[in-house]
Design a protein around this motif. Structure first.
Motif, short mmCIF file in Angstrom:
data_model
loop_
_atom_site.label_atom_id
_atom_site.label_comp_id
_atom_site.label_asym_id
_atom_site.label_seq_id
_atom_site.Cartn_x
_atom_site.Cartn_y
_atom_site.Cartn_z
N PHE A 67 -8.53 8.46 1.65
CA PHE A 67 -8.94 8.19 0.27
C PHE A 67 -10.35 7.61 0.30
N LEU A 68 -11.26 8.21 -0.44
CA LEU A 68 -12.64 7.71 -0.53
C LEU A 68 -12.87 7.26 -1.96
N ALA A 69 -12.97 5.95 -2.17
CA ALA A 69 -13.09 5.39 -3.51
C ALA A 69 -14.42 4.69 -3.66
N GLY A 70 -15.00 4.77 -4.86
CA GLY A 70 -16.22 4.03 -5.15
C GLY A 70 -16.03 3.23 -6.42
N GLY A 71 -16.17 1.89 -6.34
CA GLY A 71 -16.07 1.03 -7.52
C GLY A 71 -14.75 1.21 -8.25
N CYS A 72 -14.83 1.48 -9.58
CA CYS A 72 -13.58 1.63 -10.33
C CYS A 72 -12.93 2.99 -10.07
N GLY A 73 -13.52 3.80 -9.18
CA GLY A 73 -12.83 5.01 -8.71
C GLY A 73 -11.61 4.68 -7.86
N ILE A 74 -11.35 3.39 -7.65
CA ILE A 74 -10.15 2.98 -6.92
C ILE A 74 -8.88 3.19 -7.77
N THR A 75 -9.04 3.34 -9.09
CA THR A 75 -7.86 3.27 -9.96
C THR A 75 -6.75 4.27 -9.64
N PRO A 76 -7.02 5.55 -9.37
CA PRO A 76 -5.88 6.42 -9.07
C PRO A 76 -5.26 6.13 -7.71
N PHE A 77 -6.03 5.51 -6.80
CA PHE A 77 -5.56 5.37 -5.42
C PHE A 77 -4.51 4.28 -5.26
N LYS A 78 -4.55 3.26 -6.11
CA LYS A 78 -3.53 2.20 -5.95
C LYS A 78 -2.12 2.77 -6.14
N PRO A 79 -1.82 3.44 -7.27
CA PRO A 79 -0.46 3.99 -7.38
C PRO A 79 -0.19 5.11 -6.40
N MET A 80 -1.22 5.90 -6.05
CA MET A 80 -0.98 7.00 -5.10
C MET A 80 -0.55 6.44 -3.75
N ALA A 81 -1.25 5.39 -3.27
CA ALA A 81 -0.90 4.84 -1.96
C ALA A 81 0.54 4.34 -1.96
N ALA A 82 0.90 3.53 -2.94
CA ALA A 82 2.25 2.96 -2.97
C ALA A 82 3.31 4.05 -3.11
N ASP A 83 3.03 5.02 -3.96
CA ASP A 83 4.03 6.07 -4.24
C ASP A 83 4.19 7.01 -3.04
N ILE A 84 3.08 7.43 -2.44
CA ILE A 84 3.16 8.38 -1.31
C ILE A 84 3.80 7.71 -0.10
N LEU A 85 3.37 6.48 0.21
CA LEU A 85 3.93 5.80 1.38
C LEU A 85 5.41 5.54 1.21
N GLY A 86 5.84 5.26 -0.02
CA GLY A 86 7.27 5.02 -0.27
C GLY A 86 8.09 6.29 -0.27
N SER A 87 7.46 7.44 -0.49
CA SER A 87 8.22 8.69 -0.63
C SER A 87 8.16 9.58 0.60
N PHE A 88 7.09 9.46 1.40
CA PHE A 88 6.90 10.38 2.54
C PHE A 88 6.69 9.56 3.81
N PRO A 89 7.75 9.34 4.60
CA PRO A 89 7.66 8.44 5.75
C PRO A 89 6.73 8.93 6.86
N ASP A 90 6.35 10.22 6.84
CA ASP A 90 5.50 10.73 7.91
C ASP A 90 4.03 10.81 7.52
N VAL A 91 3.68 10.24 6.37
CA VAL A 91 2.28 10.30 5.91
C VAL A 91 1.58 8.98 6.23
N THR A 92 0.31 9.08 6.71
CA THR A 92 -0.52 7.88 6.89
C THR A 92 -1.74 7.99 5.97
N ILE A 93 -2.22 6.84 5.55
CA ILE A 93 -3.36 6.83 4.61
C ILE A 93 -4.41 5.84 5.09
N LEU A 94 -5.67 6.31 5.11
CA LEU A 94 -6.82 5.43 5.33
C LEU A 94 -7.60 5.39 4.01
N LEU A 95 -7.88 4.20 3.52
CA LEU A 95 -8.68 4.05 2.30
C LEU A 95 -10.04 3.47 2.68
N LEU A 96 -11.10 4.24 2.44
CA LEU A 96 -12.47 3.72 2.56
C LEU A 96 -12.93 3.43 1.15
#
Ligand code: FES
Length: 410
Positions: free
Chosen positions: A165-194
């Motif tokens: 995930f590459l976020a800039g400033g308030c471009g972080i907004t979609p990534f907060k729910p995406m990270a929590a939702d994807i990590l909770g739903s797909f145990p084989d997925v890893t996420i790096l947020l820059l």
């Protein structure tokens, strides 16, 4: 429809008779419109054209950023959505009906029980809409909105298991729910947020992101990339890099970029930089997902824009709702903004060229279209259709715009 297999000869005969049987059904069919069935009701529930929402509460994320919790006016569940989607808000400000897309920052399950969405808005200096929000939105305020929209989400069949995930400033907004939702739903997925920031004292969702890191220590990592004056290093256990998100920083944290799917959300300048840097890894098509997030602030900074046109003003002849009128249009503003100022706006949702709701016809004249997200279909471009939200006049224009079915006209 009933399908049965009766053997090759009888099946072949039945196949040849299909056309005649279908014509017979057509002759017998009624011309009355079908009654709204269960599927139509479900579709309307999941994808409503409009929602009436009310502000339940407001909280500060940083001194210039607030999160608004919105519930359905009158109570009840809200349509479920996919993490990464947005709401298109429809305020009427001083007689101007406008639209503004904002990512939903709460989790999908919150829409059902207890039934709320959250959106997070950073105030822009001189911002027409954010100034209005800061002055008028409080608990109890009513807001008209679209249902959840957009395609900026994780697709397990399409996307890699390593997500960046590459976020800039308030471009972080979609990534907060995406990270929590994807990590909770797909145990084989890893996420790096820059996460590109300019001020370490004013980071949106800093604590929420730390909480997600603690919940998934082996699968989620946040690296802050600070383009402000502070030096790199660690602060309060958070990792900081200095500069902008570029190839050097990405390569430091992503060992195999071609095996990852990149998601980008931030200001246009960040999109331009990051996409060329990420593109240099030679990724397969579709491995960069973009969220353009609303209006382009400075069209003159876009590649290929003819700078000599920027300060000009043109005439816009508009065919709409059976009438014709002429309005002024500034070269520096999108055609949609000029139409909104004159009260002639077509339907719009994303304001970045992607959704196609504002699709209109260019009858004469010349426009500049934002390249990265001027998302017309090829056939539309060939037949003269364009998206006013991501198009800027380069001459006098004559256009035909559709009427917004949700706007009551007097
Ligand atoms: S509002 Fe989405 S394409 Fe114009």
């Amino acid at each position: 429809m009933k399908i049965s297999v009766k053997g090759p000869a009888r099946d072949l005969a039945a196949f040849f008779l299909l056309g005649a049987r279908r014509r017979r059904h057509f002759r017998r069919a009624t011309s009355a419109p079908p009654a709204a069935g269960a599927m139509n009701r479900l579709a309307e529930k999941l994808h409503p054209g409009r929602l009436e929402l009310a502000v339940e509460s407001v909280r500060f994320e940083t001194p210039d950023t607030r999160t608004f919790r919105l519930t359905r006016h009158g109570g009840g569940e809200l349509p479920y959505f996919r993490a990464g989607q947005y709401l298109s808000l429809k305020p009427d400000i001083a007689g101007n009906r406008i639209t503004r897309p904002y990512s939903i920052t709460s989790l999908p399950e919150n829409a059902l029980d207890p039934g709320f969405y959250e959106i997070t808005i950073r105030k822009r200096d001189g911002g027409f809409f954010t100034g209005h929000v800061w002055e008028t939105w409080e608990a109890g305020s009513r807001i008209e909105s679209s249902g959840p929209l957009g395609w900026f989400g994780y697709e397990p069949l399409r996307d890699a298991k390593n997500l960046v995930f590459l976020a800039g400033g308030c471009g972080i907004t979609p990534f907060k729910p995406m990270a929590a939702d994807i990590l909770g739903s797909f145990p084989d997925v890893t996420i790096l947020l820059l996460y590109g920031i300019t001020d370490r004292g004013s980071i949106i969702f800093k604590d929420d992101l730390s909480a997600i890191e603690e919940a998934y220590p082996a699968r989620f990592r946040v690296v802050y990339v600070d383009s402000g004056p502070a030096a790199s290093g660690c602060d309060d256990r958070r990792v900081f890099e200095t500069g902008f998100i570029d190839r050097r920083i990405i390569a430091r944290y992503v060992s195999s970029p071609r095996d990852a799917t990149f998601y980008v959300c931030g200001p246009p300048a960040m999109h331009r930089l990051v996409e060329s840097e990420v593109g240099s890894f030679g990724l397969a098509p579709g491995r960069i997902r973009r969220e353009a997030a609303g209006d382009t602030i400075d069209v003159a900074a876009e590649p290929g824009y003819p700078a000599e046109k920027h300060g000009r003003q043109y005439r816009l002849t508009v065919h709409s709702a059976g009438g014709i009128c002429t309005i002024p249009a500034r070269a520096a503003e999108s055609v949609l903004q000029s139409l909104e100022r004159a009260g002639l706006a077509p339907p719009s949702e994303c304001r970045s060229g992607e959704c196609g709701y504002c699709r209109s016809k260019l009858l004469s004249g010349k426009i500049y279209g934002i390249n990265n997200h001027h998302g017309r279909r090829m056939a539309d471009a060939g037949f003269g259709y364009f998206h006013p939200c991501s198009s800027y006049p380069l001459s006098d224009l004559e256009i035909s715009v559709p009427v917004d079915p949700f706007v009551r006209r007097t």
